[in-house]
Design a protein around this motif. Structure first.
Motif, PDB file in Angstrom:
ATOM      1  N   SER A 184       0.846  -1.197   0.000  1.00  0.00           N
ATOM      2  CA  SER A 184       0.000   0.000   0.000  1.00  0.00           C
ATOM      3  C   SER A 184       0.881   1.246   0.000  1.00  0.00           C
ATOM      4  O   SER A 184       1.814   1.364   0.793  1.00  0.00           O
ATOM      5  CB  SER A 184      -0.911   0.000   1.232  1.00  0.00           C
ATOM      6  N   LEU A 185       0.579   2.170  -0.918  1.00  0.00           N
ATOM      7  CA  LEU A 185       1.282   3.453  -1.007  1.00  0.00           C
ATOM      8  C   LEU A 185       0.244   4.577  -0.992  1.00  0.00           C
ATOM      9  O   LEU A 185      -0.624   4.640  -1.868  1.00  0.00           O
ATOM     10  CB  LEU A 185       2.130   3.525  -2.273  1.00  0.00           C
ATOM     11  N   LYS A 186       0.330   5.433   0.009  1.00  0.00           N
ATOM     12  CA  LYS A 186      -0.642   6.517   0.151  1.00  0.00           C
ATOM     13  C   LYS A 186       0.082   7.850   0.002  1.00  0.00           C
ATOM     14  O   LYS A 186       0.985   8.165   0.779  1.00  0.00           O
ATOM     15  CB  LYS A 186      -1.332   6.422   1.521  1.00  0.00           C
ATOM     16  N   LEU A 187      -0.353   8.634  -0.996  1.00  0.00           N
ATOM     17  CA  LEU A 187       0.293   9.899  -1.330  1.00  0.00           C
ATOM     18  C   LEU A 187      -0.702  11.066  -1.368  1.00  0.00           C
ATOM     19  O   LEU A 187      -0.630  11.911  -2.269  1.00  0.00           O
ATOM     20  CB  LEU A 187       0.993   9.783  -2.689  1.00  0.00           C
ATOM     21  N   PRO A 188      -1.651  11.161  -0.447  1.00  0.00           N
ATOM     22  CA  PRO A 188      -2.620  12.263  -0.531  1.00  0.00           C
ATOM     23  C   PRO A 188      -1.965  13.609  -0.234  1.00  0.00           C
ATOM     24  O   PRO A 188      -1.028  13.721   0.571  1.00  0.00           O
ATOM     25  CB  PRO A 188      -3.655  11.898   0.544  1.00  0.00           C
ATOM     26  N   GLY A 189      -2.456  14.641  -0.927  1.00  0.00           N
ATOM     27  CA  GLY A 189      -2.031  16.004  -0.629  1.00  0.00           C
ATOM     28  C   GLY A 189      -0.611  16.339  -1.009  1.00  0.00           C
ATOM     29  O   GLY A 189       0.019  17.158  -0.327  1.00  0.00           O
ATOM     30  N   ASN A 190      -0.079  15.765  -2.091  1.00  0.00           N
ATOM     31  CA  ASN A 190       1.288  16.057  -2.498  1.00  0.00           C
ATOM     32  C   ASN A 190       1.381  16.725  -3.870  1.00  0.00           C
ATOM     33  O   ASN A 190       2.458  16.764  -4.476  1.00  0.00           O
ATOM     34  CB  ASN A 190       2.121  14.771  -2.488  1.00  0.00           C
ATOM     35  N   ARG A 191       0.270  17.228  -4.376  1.00  0.00           N
ATOM     36  CA  ARG A 191       0.203  17.968  -5.643  1.00  0.00           C
ATOM     37  C   ARG A 191       0.807  17.162  -6.798  1.00  0.00           C
ATOM     38  O   ARG A 191       1.666  17.645  -7.537  1.00  0.00           O
ATOM     39  CB  ARG A 191       0.922  19.304  -5.507  1.00  0.00           C
ATOM     40  N   LEU A 192       0.312  15.962  -6.948  1.00  0.00           N
ATOM     41  CA  LEU A 192       0.772  15.127  -8.061  1.00  0.00           C
ATOM     42  C   LEU A 192       0.420  15.751  -9.403  1.00  0.00           C
ATOM     43  O   LEU A 192       1.240  15.808 -10.321  1.00  0.00           O
ATOM     44  CB  LEU A 192       0.153  13.736  -7.957  1.00  0.00           C
ATOM     45  N   GLY A 193      -0.811  16.196  -9.520  1.00  0.00           N
ATOM     46  CA  GLY A 193      -1.265  16.722 -10.802  1.00  0.00           C
ATOM     47  C   GLY A 193      -1.435  15.611 -11.826  1.00  0.00           C
ATOM     48  O   GLY A 193      -1.195  14.426 -11.559  1.00  0.00           O
ATOM     49  N   ASN A 194      -1.851  15.971 -13.021  1.00  0.00           N
ATOM     50  CA  ASN A 194      -2.127  14.983 -14.065  1.00  0.00           C
ATOM     51  C   ASN A 194      -0.882  14.228 -14.511  1.00  0.00           C
ATOM     52  O   ASN A 194      -0.867  13.006 -14.621  1.00  0.00           O
ATOM     53  CB  ASN A 194      -2.771  15.662 -15.274  1.00  0.00           C
ATOM     54  N   HIS A 195       0.205  14.953 -14.792  1.00  0.00           N
ATOM     55  CA  HIS A 195       1.359  14.309 -15.412  1.00  0.00           C
ATOM     56  C   HIS A 195       2.039  13.325 -14.467  1.00  0.00           C
ATOM     57  O   HIS A 195       2.507  12.265 -14.882  1.00  0.00           O
ATOM     58  CB  HIS A 195       2.350  15.376 -15.901  1.00  0.00           C
ATOM     59  N   ARG A 196       2.087  13.628 -13.157  1.00  0.00           N
ATOM     60  CA  ARG A 196       2.705  12.690 -12.225  1.00  0.00           C
ATOM     61  C   ARG A 196       1.805  11.470 -12.005  1.00  0.00           C
ATOM     62  O   ARG A 196       2.301  10.357 -11.816  1.00  0.00           O
ATOM     63  CB  ARG A 196       3.003  13.378 -10.894  1.00  0.00           C
ATOM     64  N   LEU A 197       0.488  11.674 -11.989  1.00  0.00           N
ATOM     65  CA  LEU A 197      -0.417  10.537 -11.860  1.00  0.00           C
ATOM     66  C   LEU A 197      -0.238   9.575 -13.035  1.00  0.00           C
ATOM     67  O   LEU A 197      -0.160   8.352 -12.845  1.00  0.00           O
ATOM     68  CB  LEU A 197      -1.865  11.015 -11.796  1.00  0.00           C
ATOM     69  N   VAL A 198      -0.175  10.108 -14.247  1.00  0.00           N
ATOM     70  CA  VAL A 198      -0.002   9.254 -15.430  1.00  0.00           C
ATOM     71  C   VAL A 198       1.318   8.491 -15.337  1.00  0.00           C
ATOM     72  O   VAL A 198       1.391   7.301 -15.665  1.00  0.00           O
ATOM     73  CB  VAL A 198      -0.058  10.113 -16.711  1.00  0.00           C
ATOM     74  N   ALA A 199       2.364   9.160 -14.853  1.00  0.00           N
ATOM     75  CA  ALA A 199       3.661   8.493 -14.722  1.00  0.00           C
ATOM     76  C   ALA A 199       3.605   7.344 -13.717  1.00  0.00           C
ATOM     77  O   ALA A 199       4.267   6.312 -13.893  1.00  0.00           O
ATOM     78  CB  ALA A 199       4.722   9.509 -14.310  1.00  0.00           C
ATOM     79  N   LEU A 200       2.786   7.487 -12.639  1.00  0.00           N
ATOM     80  CA  LEU A 200       2.693   6.433 -11.620  1.00  0.00           C
ATOM     81  C   LEU A 200       2.121   5.134 -12.181  1.00  0.00           C
ATOM     82  O   LEU A 200       2.325   4.068 -11.597  1.00  0.00           O
ATOM     83  CB  LEU A 200       1.832   6.915 -10.449  1.00  0.00           C
ATOM     84  N   ALA A 201       1.428   5.197 -13.298  1.00  0.00           N
ATOM     85  CA  ALA A 201       0.887   3.975 -13.898  1.00  0.00           C
ATOM     86  C   ALA A 201       1.997   3.011 -14.301  1.00  0.00           C
ATOM     87  O   ALA A 201       1.769   1.789 -14.394  1.00  0.00           O
ATOM     88  CB  ALA A 201       0.019   4.331 -15.102  1.00  0.00           C
ATOM     89  N   ASP A 202       3.218   3.513 -14.501  1.00  0.00           N
ATOM     90  CA  ASP A 202       4.336   2.655 -14.887  1.00  0.00           C
ATOM     91  C   ASP A 202       4.780   1.729 -13.763  1.00  0.00           C
ATOM     92  O   ASP A 202       5.579   0.812 -13.997  1.00  0.00           O
ATOM     93  CB  ASP A 202       5.520   3.515 -15.342  1.00  0.00           C
ATOM     94  N   ILE A 203       4.296   1.970 -12.547  1.00  0.00           N
ATOM     95  CA  ILE A 203       4.580   1.038 -11.451  1.00  0.00           C
ATOM     96  C   ILE A 203       4.103  -0.363 -11.808  1.00  0.00           C
ATOM     97  O   ILE A 203       4.686  -1.370 -11.379  1.00  0.00           O
ATOM     98  CB  ILE A 203       3.897   1.525 -10.147  1.00  0.00           C
ATOM     99  N   PHE A 204       3.074  -0.458 -12.655  1.00  0.00           N
ATOM    100  CA  PHE A 204       2.469  -1.749 -12.995  1.00  0.00           C
ATOM    101  C   PHE A 204       2.867  -2.216 -14.401  1.00  0.00           C
ATOM    102  O   PHE A 204       2.161  -3.016 -15.012  1.00  0.00           O
ATOM    103  CB  PHE A 204       0.944  -1.648 -12.893  1.00  0.00           C
ATOM    104  N   SER A 205       3.978  -1.722 -14.887  1.00  0.00           N
ATOM    105  CA  SER A 205       4.431  -2.128 -16.220  1.00  0.00           C
ATOM    106  C   SER A 205       4.850  -3.592 -16.237  1.00  0.00           C
ATOM    107  O   SER A 205       4.963  -4.251 -15.184  1.00  0.00           O
ATOM    108  CB  SER A 205       5.597  -1.238 -16.667  1.00  0.00           C
ATOM    109  N   GLU A 206       5.108  -4.092 -17.420  1.00  0.00           N
ATOM    110  CA  GLU A 206       5.392  -5.525 -17.598  1.00  0.00           C
ATOM    111  C   GLU A 206       6.658  -5.953 -16.878  1.00  0.00           C
ATOM    112  O   GLU A 206       6.755  -7.083 -16.385  1.00  0.00           O
ATOM    113  CB  GLU A 206       5.504  -5.839 -19.095  1.00  0.00           C
ATOM    114  N   ASP A 207       7.650  -5.068 -16.771  1.00  0.00           N
ATOM    115  CA  ASP A 207       8.925  -5.430 -16.145  1.00  0.00           C
ATOM    116  C   ASP A 207       8.941  -5.170 -14.641  1.00  0.00           C
ATOM    117  O   ASP A 207       9.978  -5.265 -13.988  1.00  0.00           O
ATOM    118  CB  ASP A 207      10.069  -4.640 -16.798  1.00  0.00           C
ATOM    119  N   SER A 208       7.773  -4.842 -14.061  1.00  0.00           N
ATOM    120  CA  SER A 208       7.699  -4.516 -12.631  1.00  0.00           C
ATOM    121  C   SER A 208       7.532  -5.773 -11.788  1.00  0.00           C
ATOM    122  O   SER A 208       6.796  -6.692 -12.153  1.00  0.00           O
ATOM    123  CB  SER A 208       6.534  -3.562 -12.366  1.00  0.00           C
ATOM    124  N   SER A 209       8.208  -5.789 -10.636  1.00  0.00           N
ATOM    125  CA  SER A 209       8.026  -6.875  -9.663  1.00  0.00           C
ATOM    126  C   SER A 209       7.211  -6.399  -8.462  1.00  0.00           C
ATOM    127  O   SER A 209       7.173  -7.056  -7.420  1.00  0.00           O
ATOM    128  CB  SER A 209       9.392  -7.387  -9.188  1.00  0.00           C
TER     129      SER A 209
END
Length: 772
Positions: free
Chosen positions: A661-686
């Protein structure tokens, strides 16, 4: 007619089945058994036409037919209650939720059952029928609910509550007269002493009535002495009478068994005489009722003297739970060096009507010094005063009993009866005076069933030490089960780390400790500051598993926290809130201490701690193979960061297979950082990340949709398998484009469970501007 004509008219034209179903629903009193035997496809059409009483009774028949009544109960909630209950997504049984709320609303007169044809039936009592489903009940204002529940016509309702109720809450209480207090005593005696209530909560009482507050505390602790207050409609408590009878029979049986063993050592003549004496039964019930009490090792008694001109029967007190006048046991130990004797029950009279008032104020007069020094005795000269001793020490009837200077006519806890007590006590927003704190401390010292204590915004200040003295005495009891302590207030009397050390030194068996303060004490000069030597102080090894500290904007000095962490080898969860870091090295030192001293740490949380300049430490935490849940809430993670820092975070999480579990509320991610976080679940991720919280991060609908599309692509690459199960999206800017937001949420819900809210971002911004 059960179904209003308006409802029937709205459904025209009606089919033959609809007409027949309506007729059956109106005749359920005669047809109920036959209806339960109907096949499922017929029963499905009938269920929505039942009143809540027949719908509740139809549960078993519906289950046998493979039908669920949950959608009907949910619709009933929407139609009748017209509100969205808090945490509605976690409600598993809408039948229980509806009937429990229905009971409370009817009891307090806020729901008119005649307002909806589904809510009333002349064959059923609303309170009686819904009471078995009530596990939590709130009483408020002038306790009208307590008066109603103890009325003669609601006797069966109270019996049902005694078996079902687990949580009893008091809210916004007002002062009330003696008759209402007596009704409250009856209620508490039945629901706590002879019931199943395990938690008592009191909240929002700015100017508490001392008599009422101490009454609730005392009875929650299992203490009460009888009098007219326990006489139910003129007759004493039948349950106490039955338990007393069972205890007498048990004592007689045990005595007979002892007598049989002794007979073998005596001559036949002596044995016959002994057996005759034993079988004749005890000459009185015991001074207490072990069947009701949880700590049978303590003998609760008081001392009295017979004042001039009064008989023994009129000067001593009687426990009204036991209606039959009986003689007292004769095997009590004689007093040593004293002329007083242990208090006996009177034979013919109930207690004076003012006993309720007197007893409540007696509890506060118990001397706390008895908790700390049980060997000191004070011989009193004035035998006309009642005497008492701390509830933490048993009264033995000799010099071990301590004399207190209470006023004449006041009886102590030692003259009280001990009953079943609750395991959780919560006090929210109730000012506690020094006298009330001493009362609570006395009760806590022998409250062995207590497991959880929550003290929130009570203005304790220095009185926290009084509470701790009672808890320290409790911790020495071999049957102590106390495990959870939560203390929160506006002002802190001492530095948070100092308070934590004091608590753990007194209560090493604690499993959960939460300390929370809003502000430092206004009088900084009188505030005790932490000493540099505290880092060297040793505290006993503790059983602490959860530690939560909310600092009143205090510096986080790891050296002061070091003794606590060293003594908490079992620590699994640590939460630090609103702390300031006095130097850049402080967080690194904390991580070193955690790694060395807390090998079992699984959850680590930082809230409102500025971590903008601690990127290295943040990455070390995300790479820690021991942590399963990490929270950085409002920590300004990206305030002065670069794009490389975000990539390093993603790579750290991708390589950590233990983080769930990773909780990041209130850190001003914005759109571009949220989209980048999707790479946590990429094919090469463990990564095994299951939960992601991105609440309050200025996320817009188009960014959420792009994040969703990227997740869908990663899922396809991984063969349709993702560990990701929960996404939290509270308080983001999704209302700026409702259509795009709905599409993103629809596609996201096909991938994981999404929890969000209907947040008005424009209003929130206006509120922010208004307070600038």
């Amino acid at each position: 007619r059960s179904v209003p004509e308006a409802v029937m008219a709205a459904e025209r034209p009606r089919s033959l089945f609809a007409l027949s179903a309506a007729a059956v629903s109106r005749s359920m009193a005669a047809l109920e058994r036959d209806v339960w035997a109907l096949p499922g496809h017929l029963l499905r059409g009938l269920l929505p036409l039942f009143t809540i009483f027949h719908l509740e009774r139809a549960e078993d028949a519906a289950r046998r037919a493979g039908l669920s009544t949950q959608p009907i109960w949910r619709k009933l909630w929407d139609d009748v209650m017209k509100t969205r209950p808090p945490n509605s997504e976690s409600i598993t049984c809408w039948r229980k939720k509806f009937l429990e709320t229905f009971f409370s609303n009817v009891l307090h007169g806020v729901l008119d059952v005649s307002s909806d044809w589904r809510l009333h039936d002349r064959h059923f009592s609303p309170l009686l029928h819904s009471s078995p489903h009530v596990s939590q009940l709130t009483l408020c204002n002038m306790l009208q609910g307590a008066v109603e529940l103890t009325a003669e016509h609601n006797h069966k309702v109270l019996e049902n509550l005694a078996g079902s109720l687990r949580v009893l809450k008091f809210q916004h209480l007002l002062s009330c007269d003696q008759s209402v207090r007596r009704s409250l005593v009856l209620l508490l005696h039945r629901l706590i002493h002879h019931g199943s209530v395990s938690q008592v909560s009191m909240c929002s009482w700015p100017v508490p009535d001392t008599v009422l507050l101490v009454l609730i505390l005392t009875m929650s602790a299992g203490f009460w002495r009888s009098g007219n207050a326990l006489a139910c409609r003129g007759s004493p408590c039948g349950l106490c009478r039955e338990e007393d009878k069972a205890q007498s029979q048990e004592s007689a049986q045990e005595g007979a068994e002892r007598g049989c063993a002794e007979n073998q050592k005596r001559s036949p003549k002596e044995a016959d005489a002994r057996m005759t004496s034993v079988l004749s039964g005890p000459t009185s019930p015991p001074l207490r009722n072990p069947a009701c009490e949880e700590t049978s090792s303590e003998v609760l008694c008081g001392h009295t003297s017979i004042q001039g001109g009064s008989s023994p029967g009129s000067s001593s007190e009687q426990l009204s739970c036991h209606p039959i006048p009986r003689k007292t046991r004769t095997w009590q130990k004689p007093a040593v060096g004293r002329k007083r004797r242990c208090l006996r029950r009177s034979r013919g009279h109930y207690a004076d009507p003012e006993d309720l008032y007197d007893f409540v104020f007696t509890v506060a007069r118990e001397d706390n010094s008895g908790l700390l020094d049980k060997t000191r005795t004070t011989e009193g000269e004035n035998t006309e005063n009642w005497t008492s001793s701390s509830p933490g020490s048993p009264c033995t009837g000799h010099a071990g009993c301590k004399k207190r200077g209470g006023p004449a006519g006041i009886l102590s806890l030692k003259a009280a009866h001990r009953f079943r007590s609750v395991s959780t006590l919560e006090l929210f927003s109730i000012p506690l005076t020094g006298e009330t704190c001493r009362t609570l401390s006395n009760l806590l010292s022998s409250w062995v069933s207590l497991e959880n204590l929550v003290l929130s915004y009570n203005g304790l200040n220095a009185n926290i030490s009084c509470i701790l003295s009672g808890l320290r005495a409790l911790s020495r009891h071999p049957a102590c089960r106390f495990r959870v302590l939560r203390v929160s207030d506006v002002f802190s009397h001492m530095p948070c780390t100092e308070l934590v050390r004091c608590v753990l030194s007194a209560l090493p068996q604690l499993h959960t400790l939460s300390v929370s303060f809003d502000l430092k004490n206004q009088l900084e000069g009188s505030r005790p500051e932490a000493s540099p030597s505290c880092s060297e102080a040793e505290i006993p090894e503790s059983c602490l598993e959860v530690l939560e500290i909310r600092f009143p904007r205090e510096p986080l000095h790891t050296a002061f926290l070091l003794p606590v962490l060293k003594a908490s080898k079992s620590l699994q969860q640590l939460s630090l809130d609103s702390a300031t870091l006095p130097c850049p090295q402080e967080l690194g030192l904390l991580l070193e201490v955690l790694k060395e001293c807390t090998p079992n740490l699984k959850k680590l949380s930082f809230h409102d701690v500025n971590l903008a300049e601690h990127q290295k430490e943040v990455l070390l935490l995300l790479q820690d193979p021991g942590l399963q849940e990490i929270t950085f809430s409002f920590c300004r993670l990206f305030e002065s960061s670069t794009a490389e820092f975000l990539s390093e975070i993603i790579n750290a999480v991708k390589g950590n297979s233990s983080l769930k579990s990773l909780k990041l509320p209130g850190n001003r991610l914005g759109n571009h950082r949220l989209v980048a976080l999707a790479d946590i679940f990429s094919e090469d991720s463990s990564s095994s990340l299951c939960q992601l919280d991105v609440s309050s991060n200025c996320i817009k609908p188009d960014g959420l949709l792009e994040f969703t599309k990227k997740l869908e692509g990663h899922m396809q690459q991984r063969g349709g398998q993702l560990p990701f199960t929960h996404l939290r999206l509270f308080q983001n800017w999704l209302d700026q484009d409702a259509e795009t937001a709905q599409e993103a949420l629809r596609r996201l819900r096909a991938l994981c469970r999404v929890v969000n809210d209907a947040w008005d971002s424009s209003q929130a911004f206006a509120d922010y501007i208004s307070v600038m």
